[in-house]
Design an enzyme around this catalytic site. Structure first.
Site, PDB file in Angstrom:
ATOM      1  N   ASP A 233       0.822  -1.178   0.015  1.00  0.00           N
ATOM      2  CA  ASP A 233      -0.110   0.121   0.157  1.00  0.00           C
ATOM      3  C   ASP A 233       0.924   1.189   0.092  1.00  0.00           C
ATOM      4  O   ASP A 233       2.242   1.209  -0.046  1.00  0.00           O
ATOM      5  CB  ASP A 233      -0.755  -0.013   1.396  1.00  0.00           C
ATOM      6  CG  ASP A 233      -2.225   0.906   0.930  1.00  0.00           C
ATOM      7  OD1 ASP A 233      -2.379   1.359   0.090  1.00  0.00           O
ATOM      8  OD2 ASP A 233      -3.308   0.301   1.736  1.00  0.00           O
TER       9      ASP A 233
ATOM     10  N   ASP B  99     -10.253   3.518  -3.572  1.00  0.00           N
ATOM     11  CA  ASP B  99     -10.660   2.513  -3.343  1.00  0.00           C
ATOM     12  C   ASP B  99     -12.202   2.414  -3.763  1.00  0.00           C
ATOM     13  O   ASP B  99     -12.837   3.411  -3.889  1.00  0.00           O
ATOM     14  CB  ASP B  99     -10.889   2.375  -1.524  1.00  0.00           C
ATOM     15  CG  ASP B  99      -9.638   2.127  -1.007  1.00  0.00           C
ATOM     16  OD1 ASP B  99      -8.555   1.994  -1.521  1.00  0.00           O
ATOM     17  OD2 ASP B  99      -9.652   1.983   0.423  1.00  0.00           O
TER      18      ASP B  99
HETATM   19  C1  GLA Z   1      -5.818   1.448   1.415  1.00  0.00           C
HETATM   20  C2  GLA Z   1      -6.112   0.533   0.211  1.00  0.00           C
HETATM   21  C3  GLA Z   1      -7.161  -0.408   0.748  1.00  0.00           C
HETATM   22  C4  GLA Z   1      -6.903  -1.244   1.820  1.00  0.00           C
HETATM   23  C5  GLA Z   1      -6.776  -0.265   2.991  1.00  0.00           C
HETATM   24  C6  GLA Z   1      -5.971  -0.936   4.279  1.00  0.00           C
HETATM   25  O1  GLA Z   1      -7.143   2.062   1.559  1.00  0.00           O
HETATM   26  O2  GLA Z   1      -6.371   1.221  -0.950  1.00  0.00           O
HETATM   27  O3  GLA Z   1      -7.422  -1.404  -0.513  1.00  0.00           O
HETATM   28  O4  GLA Z   1      -5.896  -1.950   1.808  1.00  0.00           O
HETATM   29  O5  GLA Z   1      -5.695   0.791   2.683  1.00  0.00           O
HETATM   30  O6  GLA Z   1      -6.012  -0.024   5.364  1.00  0.00           O
END
Ligand code: GLA
Length: 403
Positions: free
Chosen positions: A148, A203
């Site tokens: 990430d 997301d």
């Molecule tokens: C980010 C990523 C998500 C997830 C969260 C976890 O937002 O884009 O897919 O992995 O972190 O905290």
């Protein structure tokens, strides 16, 4: 002496240019990730239940194999040696035994961390610990790392992800490397050599076409994600995929919307990472996720990402060239009303000018199979007529026909 020096230099340069494992992800990875449904409420019991559901409900047979623990698997602090520690309450038997259980069922184990000092959930990140963490993952039998991009200050994304990629390579354990940088620095332009998939957007959210603001950032419905990064299909192919995020199939949208979402991910040759609670999946959701004909479009060996051919009156036509000169087409009704489709093959040429494929309608007749209904509809001798519901799709496969 000179010769020894040359050999040493050659060795050093080959090590420093070591790249990702090229034998992995020849087709888009398929699996499950804990984040969309569980966030950090994860545990050994959950993962064991997911493993059992994979086997019992035919998900494994349909091709899903990676089981990925997202954020929240760690204790809040590293140990005295600086090693990551699985949260002892959530994973009382550690991760090696869980990984062994996953492997014993013929499945693969994925894990999450972050290029920053801390993960998005505030757990220890890998910055400055890349090689140490990669060795730990290898010792646990990890097969997939999602990496990430939170808390990265102003570090350079390409450098940070390259460091982790090299750390994985240095372990000699094959691991799929999934970059989760959200598309800010266009990873599709630089990540092919170091990773197997890269997130293209922020997301996902389980709605057909909405934006949900969280203050400084937003999450996005299916169509927002689909429309956000046009023009990057040329960067996808076997071993390196555009990743529009884990799926929300089974997480609250209508059946039609779920079916459209799944169809679009397959048309885009997206990684198929489920984000629902597969232990409690309904039959109808399962029928979408395990539809082998639809999955086969995603997993086609040619690995060409499909494209939108046209968009008129809320009816979109998508096409994906397949191996053996076959094609997948997807007719998508983005409106909230039922629409009639009357598609004349000759009047609507389908040409993939980027990869140089065209659907040749002169002299060739194709059979047209409806993949969700599992029926042959017609051939391309006649226009394709159908009624397509709100936010629904008609997804078909074209094969050369004898008549
Ligand atoms: C980010 C990523 C998500 C997830 C969260 C976890 O937002 O884009 O897919 O992995 O972190 O905290």
């Amino acid at each position: 002496m000179k010769k020894t020096l040359l050999v040493t230099l050659a060795l050093i340069s080959s090590v420093s240019f070591a790249q990702k494992n090229e034998s992995l992800a020849k087709t888009p990875p398929m699996g499950w990730n804990s984040w969309n449904t569980f966030q950090t409420n994860i545990s050994e019991e959950l993962v064991r239940g997911v493993v059992d559901a994979f086997v019992k409900d035919g998900l494994k047979d349909a091709g899903y194999n990676y089981i990925v623990l997202d954020d929240g698997w760690m204790a809040m602090e590293r140990d005295a040696k600086g090693d990551l520690v699985p949260d002892p309450k959530k994973f009382p038997n550690g991760l090696k035994s869980l990984s062994d259980y996953i492997h014993s069922k013929g499945l693969k184990f994925g894990i999450y961390n972050c290029a920053g000092d801390k993960t998005c959930g505030g757990y220890p990140g890998s910055r400055g610990h890349e090689y140490q963490d990669a060795l730990m993952y290898a010792s646990w039998g990890v097969d997939y790392l999602k990496y990430d991009w939170c808390n990265t200050d102003n570090i350079n994304a390409e450098v940070a992800y390259t460091t982790m990629s090299k750390a994985i390579t240095a372990t000699s354990r094959p691991m799929v490397f999934s970059l989760c940088e959200w598309g800010g620095t266009s990873p599709w332009t630089w990540a092919e050599k170091i990773g197997h998939l890269w997130r293209t957007t922020g997301d996902i959210y389980p709605c057909f076409d909405c934006e949900v603001s969280h203050g400084t950032w937003s999450s996005w419905g299916v169509m927002r994600i689909v429309n956000m990064r046009e023009g990057i299909r040329k960067y996808a192919g076997p071993g390196h995929w555009n990743d529009p995020d884990m799926m929300e199939v089974g997480n609250g949208m209508s059946f039609a919307e779920d079916r459209a979402h799944f169809a679009l991910w397959c048309m885009m040759a997206a990684p198929l990472i489920m984000g629902n609670d597969v232990r409690k999946v309904s039959k109808i959701t399962l029928s979408i996720l395990t539809n082998k004909d639809v999955v086969a479009i995603d997993q086609d060996s040619m690995g060409v990402q499909g494209f939108r051919v046209s968009r008129k009156d809320s009816m979109e036509v998508w096409a994906k060239p397949l191996a053996n000169k076959e094609w997948a087409l997807c007719f998508l009704n983005t409106s909230k009303k039922v629409q009639n489709l009357n598609f004349n093959w000759l009047a609507n040429p389908i040409v993939d000018s980027l990869f140089d494929y065209s659907l040749n309608m002169t002299g060739t007749i194709y059979s047209v199979k409806d993949l969700y209904q599992n029926v042959y509809l017609t051939t391309t001798k006649k226009p394709l007529q159908a009624v397509i519901g709100a936010h629904d799709v008609l997804m078909v496969r074209l094969r050369k026909s004898k008549d």
